[in-house]
Write a protein that holds these residues in place. Structure first.
Motif, mmCIF file in Angstrom:
data_model
loop_
_atom_site.group_PDB
_atom_site.id
_atom_site.type_symbol
_atom_site.label_atom_id
_atom_site.label_comp_id
_atom_site.label_asym_id
_atom_site.label_seq_id
_atom_site.Cartn_x
_atom_site.Cartn_y
_atom_site.Cartn_z
ATOM 1 N N GLU A 63 -81.587 -18.513 -38.191
ATOM 2 C CA GLU A 63 -82.537 -18.486 -39.291
ATOM 3 C C GLU A 63 -82.238 -17.326 -40.232
ATOM 4 O O GLU A 63 -81.837 -16.250 -39.810
ATOM 5 C CB GLU A 63 -83.965 -18.361 -38.746
ATOM 6 C CG GLU A 63 -84.433 -19.568 -37.950
ATOM 7 C CD GLU A 63 -85.878 -19.432 -37.514
ATOM 8 O OE1 GLU A 63 -86.503 -18.418 -37.876
ATOM 9 O OE2 GLU A 63 -86.363 -20.349 -36.830
ATOM 10 N N GLY A 64 -82.437 -17.593 -41.532
ATOM 11 C CA GLY A 64 -82.202 -16.559 -42.527
ATOM 12 C C GLY A 64 -80.757 -16.144 -42.661
ATOM 13 O O GLY A 64 -80.463 -15.050 -43.143
ATOM 14 N N GLY A 65 -79.830 -17.018 -42.240
ATOM 15 C CA GLY A 65 -78.416 -16.703 -42.355
ATOM 16 C C GLY A 65 -77.898 -15.786 -41.272
ATOM 17 O O GLY A 65 -76.718 -15.473 -41.229
ATOM 18 N N GLY A 66 -78.794 -15.309 -40.383
ATOM 19 C CA GLY A 66 -78.346 -14.485 -39.264
ATOM 20 C C GLY A 66 -77.765 -13.146 -39.669
ATOM 21 O O GLY A 66 -76.894 -12.605 -38.992
ATOM 22 N N GLN A 67 -78.266 -12.584 -40.761
ATOM 23 C CA GLN A 67 -77.726 -11.297 -41.201
ATOM 24 C C GLN A 67 -77.987 -10.223 -40.153
ATOM 25 O O GLN A 67 -79.034 -10.189 -39.510
ATOM 26 C CB GLN A 67 -78.361 -10.895 -42.537
ATOM 27 C CG GLN A 67 -78.114 -11.909 -43.653
ATOM 28 C CD GLN A 67 -76.623 -12.149 -43.886
ATOM 29 O OE1 GLN A 67 -75.836 -11.203 -43.899
ATOM 30 N NE2 GLN A 67 -76.243 -13.408 -44.058
ATOM 31 N N GLY A 68 -77.026 -9.346 -39.992
ATOM 32 C CA GLY A 68 -77.192 -8.227 -39.080
ATOM 33 C C GLY A 68 -76.812 -8.519 -37.653
ATOM 34 O O GLY A 68 -77.160 -7.747 -36.751
ATOM 35 N N VAL A 69 -76.085 -9.627 -37.400
ATOM 36 C CA VAL A 69 -75.636 -9.905 -36.045
ATOM 37 C C VAL A 69 -74.617 -8.843 -35.622
ATOM 38 O O VAL A 69 -73.662 -8.563 -36.350
ATOM 39 C CB VAL A 69 -74.995 -11.305 -35.948
ATOM 40 C CG1 VAL A 69 -74.502 -11.558 -34.519
ATOM 41 C CG2 VAL A 69 -75.979 -12.375 -36.361
ATOM 42 N N GLU A 94 -70.257 -14.477 -45.549
ATOM 43 C CA GLU A 94 -70.490 -13.089 -45.158
ATOM 44 C C GLU A 94 -70.588 -12.955 -43.631
ATOM 45 O O GLU A 94 -70.069 -12.001 -43.046
ATOM 46 C CB GLU A 94 -71.779 -12.568 -45.810
ATOM 47 C CG GLU A 94 -71.726 -12.449 -47.327
ATOM 48 C CD GLU A 94 -71.821 -13.802 -48.035
ATOM 49 O OE1 GLU A 94 -71.419 -13.882 -49.207
ATOM 50 O OE2 GLU A 94 -72.295 -14.777 -47.401
ATOM 51 N N LEU A 95 -71.254 -13.930 -43.011
ATOM 52 C CA LEU A 95 -71.393 -13.891 -41.562
ATOM 53 C C LEU A 95 -70.041 -14.101 -40.885
ATOM 54 O O LEU A 95 -69.701 -13.433 -39.912
ATOM 55 C CB LEU A 95 -72.394 -14.955 -41.116
ATOM 56 C CG LEU A 95 -73.095 -14.760 -39.769
ATOM 57 C CD1 LEU A 95 -73.834 -13.431 -39.741
ATOM 58 C CD2 LEU A 95 -74.059 -15.906 -39.504
ATOM 59 N N ARG A 96 -69.234 -15.019 -41.414
ATOM 60 C CA ARG A 96 -67.903 -15.253 -40.852
ATOM 61 C C ARG A 96 -67.022 -14.021 -41.018
ATOM 62 O O ARG A 96 -66.211 -13.695 -40.149
ATOM 63 C CB ARG A 96 -67.254 -16.470 -41.508
ATOM 64 C CG ARG A 96 -67.968 -17.782 -41.202
ATOM 65 C CD ARG A 96 -67.084 -18.984 -41.533
ATOM 66 N NE ARG A 96 -66.692 -19.031 -42.934
ATOM 67 C CZ ARG A 96 -67.403 -19.603 -43.896
ATOM 68 N NH1 ARG A 96 -68.569 -20.166 -43.610
ATOM 69 N NH2 ARG A 96 -66.970 -19.613 -45.137
ATOM 70 N N ALA A 97 -67.179 -13.342 -42.150
ATOM 71 C CA ALA A 97 -66.389 -12.130 -42.378
ATOM 72 C C ALA A 97 -66.767 -11.032 -41.393
ATOM 73 O O ALA A 97 -65.902 -10.325 -40.865
ATOM 74 C CB ALA A 97 -66.584 -11.642 -43.817
ATOM 75 N N ALA A 98 -68.078 -10.888 -41.121
ATOM 76 C CA ALA A 98 -68.516 -9.883 -40.154
ATOM 77 C C ALA A 98 -67.975 -10.200 -38.767
ATOM 78 O O ALA A 98 -67.542 -9.309 -38.034
ATOM 79 C CB ALA A 98 -70.048 -9.815 -40.138
ATOM 80 N N ALA A 99 -67.982 -11.484 -38.398
ATOM 81 C CA ALA A 99 -67.455 -11.875 -37.095
ATOM 82 C C ALA A 99 -65.950 -11.626 -37.016
ATOM 83 O O ALA A 99 -65.436 -11.152 -36.001
ATOM 84 C CB ALA A 99 -67.761 -13.350 -36.830
ATOM 85 N N GLN A 100 -65.252 -11.927 -38.106
ATOM 86 C CA GLN A 100 -63.804 -11.716 -38.114
ATOM 87 C C GLN A 100 -63.475 -10.236 -37.980
ATOM 88 O O GLN A 100 -62.490 -9.861 -37.321
ATOM 89 C CB GLN A 100 -63.197 -12.283 -39.389
ATOM 90 C CG GLN A 100 -61.677 -12.176 -39.433
ATOM 91 C CD GLN A 100 -61.070 -13.078 -40.489
ATOM 92 O OE1 GLN A 100 -61.461 -14.225 -40.629
ATOM 93 N NE2 GLN A 100 -60.127 -12.555 -41.245
ATOM 94 N N GLY A 101 -64.290 -9.394 -38.578
ATOM 95 C CA GLY A 101 -64.077 -7.952 -38.446
ATOM 96 C C GLY A 101 -64.253 -7.460 -37.024
ATOM 97 O O GLY A 101 -63.737 -6.405 -36.664
ATOM 98 N N ALA A 102 -64.994 -8.241 -36.210
ATOM 99 C CA ALA A 102 -65.186 -7.899 -34.802
ATOM 100 C C ALA A 102 -64.195 -8.619 -33.906
ATOM 101 O O ALA A 102 -64.363 -8.630 -32.683
ATOM 102 C CB ALA A 102 -66.619 -8.224 -34.379
ATOM 103 N N LEU A 119 -62.510 -10.658 -46.987
ATOM 104 C CA LEU A 119 -62.050 -9.594 -46.103
ATOM 105 C C LEU A 119 -63.188 -8.643 -45.795
ATOM 106 O O LEU A 119 -64.032 -8.353 -46.633
ATOM 107 C CB LEU A 119 -60.885 -8.838 -46.757
ATOM 108 C CG LEU A 119 -59.605 -9.652 -46.980
ATOM 109 C CD1 LEU A 119 -58.574 -8.791 -47.677
ATOM 110 C CD2 LEU A 119 -59.070 -10.181 -45.660
ATOM 111 N N ALA A 120 -63.200 -8.158 -44.581
ATOM 112 C CA ALA A 120 -64.217 -7.190 -44.167
ATOM 113 C C ALA A 120 -63.530 -6.099 -43.388
ATOM 114 O O ALA A 120 -62.547 -6.346 -42.687
ATOM 115 C CB ALA A 120 -65.281 -7.859 -43.293
ATOM 116 N N PRO A 121 -64.020 -4.857 -43.492
ATOM 117 C CA PRO A 121 -63.410 -3.780 -42.708
ATOM 118 C C PRO A 121 -63.563 -4.067 -41.227
ATOM 119 O O PRO A 121 -64.624 -4.468 -40.764
ATOM 120 C CB PRO A 121 -64.213 -2.540 -43.136
ATOM 121 C CG PRO A 121 -65.501 -3.070 -43.679
ATOM 122 C CD PRO A 121 -65.165 -4.400 -44.290
#
Length: 254
Positions: A63-69, A94-102, A119-121
């Motif tokens: 829900e809500g795009g799952g920001q902050g996972v 944005e969520l896929r980028a955060a996951a890729q960064g992890a 790209l994400a750091p």
């Protein structure tokens, strides 16, 4: 030192596409502290089913795009309970980028379009541990779709047989600790005591048939029940298992 002609090759490796039967963990809650204990409880109820299993994390249901996972913590906690996350499906860019960064790259289903990921750091994600598989798997190679695979012997503990793109018939017992998987229907003409998975390719119409039904786990198209949840099933009888909506139904045969 020259390389013997018999061992010389034009290329050191080859790449090819392939389809695999993978479990998807559809996140409904973004908090690892909520997801991991619940998943560990399922793990305890079906020992061996998820151990060292490659897992894809589904992001579309947040829900809500799952920001902050916190993907770093989520991946680390999954590995701690001996589950191996290999990537994600769905979710916002944005969520896929955060996951890729992890260290969890976006995956696409067979025939799906490649999705751009900004790209994400990179976060300080530890590399996945190198582990030996808990069970020796016996995958039956299939070149293209096949209508039926027939196994004329018992399936021993530690064995896994997968009928890719086909129904599976086992003329014998599926022992505890064994796993039989069919992309179509699954027939066990003997005691079903291990793990039985039908509809492995999201086939909601697939069914499981067993002459003596007493499984550790039964699953159709991703919906599953473990032994503790089969109190209403006719254990020890000839049974047909099918889905009615999202509910699993157990009917006696004969």
């Amino acid at each position: 030192m020259s390389v013997p002609a018999a061992h010389a090759r034009l290329e050191p490796f080859r790449l090819r596409g392939a389809n695999f039967n993978l479990l998807v963990l559809r996140l409904l809650d973004p908090r690892p502290e909520a997801v991991i204990p619940a998943l560990a409880d399922q793990f305890r109820r079906a020992p061996g089913f998820l151990r060292f299993a490659p897992l894809v994390i589904g992001l579309d249901d947040l829900e809500g795009g799952g920001q902050g996972v916190d993907f770093v913590t989520l991946a680390a906690e999954l590995r701690r309970i001996e589950i191996t996350p290999i990537g994600t499906v769905g979710g916002s860019p944005e969520l896929r980028a955060a996951a890729q960064g992890a260290g969890l790259p976006p995956l696409r289903t067979a025939g799906g379009k490649e999705e751009a990921v900004p790209l994400a750091p990179a976060q300080n994600a530890p590399p996945p541990p190198v582990t030996e598989p808990a069970l020796s798997a016996s995958h039956a190679p299939v070149e293209g779709a096949r209508p039926t695979m027939v196994i004329d012997h018992a399936v021993r503990a530690g064995q896994r047989i997968w009928a890719q793109g086909a129904d599976l018939i086992v003329n014998g017992t599926v022992n505890p600790g064994a796993e039989v998987i069919a992309d179509g229907n699954l027939h066990v003409y003997g005691h079903l005591r291990g793990r039985a998975i039908a509809g492995g390719a999201d086939n909601l119409d697939a069914r499981v048939f067993a002459l003596n039904f007493d499984p550790e786990l039964v699953s159709i198209a991703g919906y599953y029940a473990v032994r503790d949840g089969l109190a209403d099933a006719p254990i020890g009888k000839a049974v047909q298992v099918r889905l009615v909506g999202e509910n699993m139904r157990f009917d006696r045969l004969g």
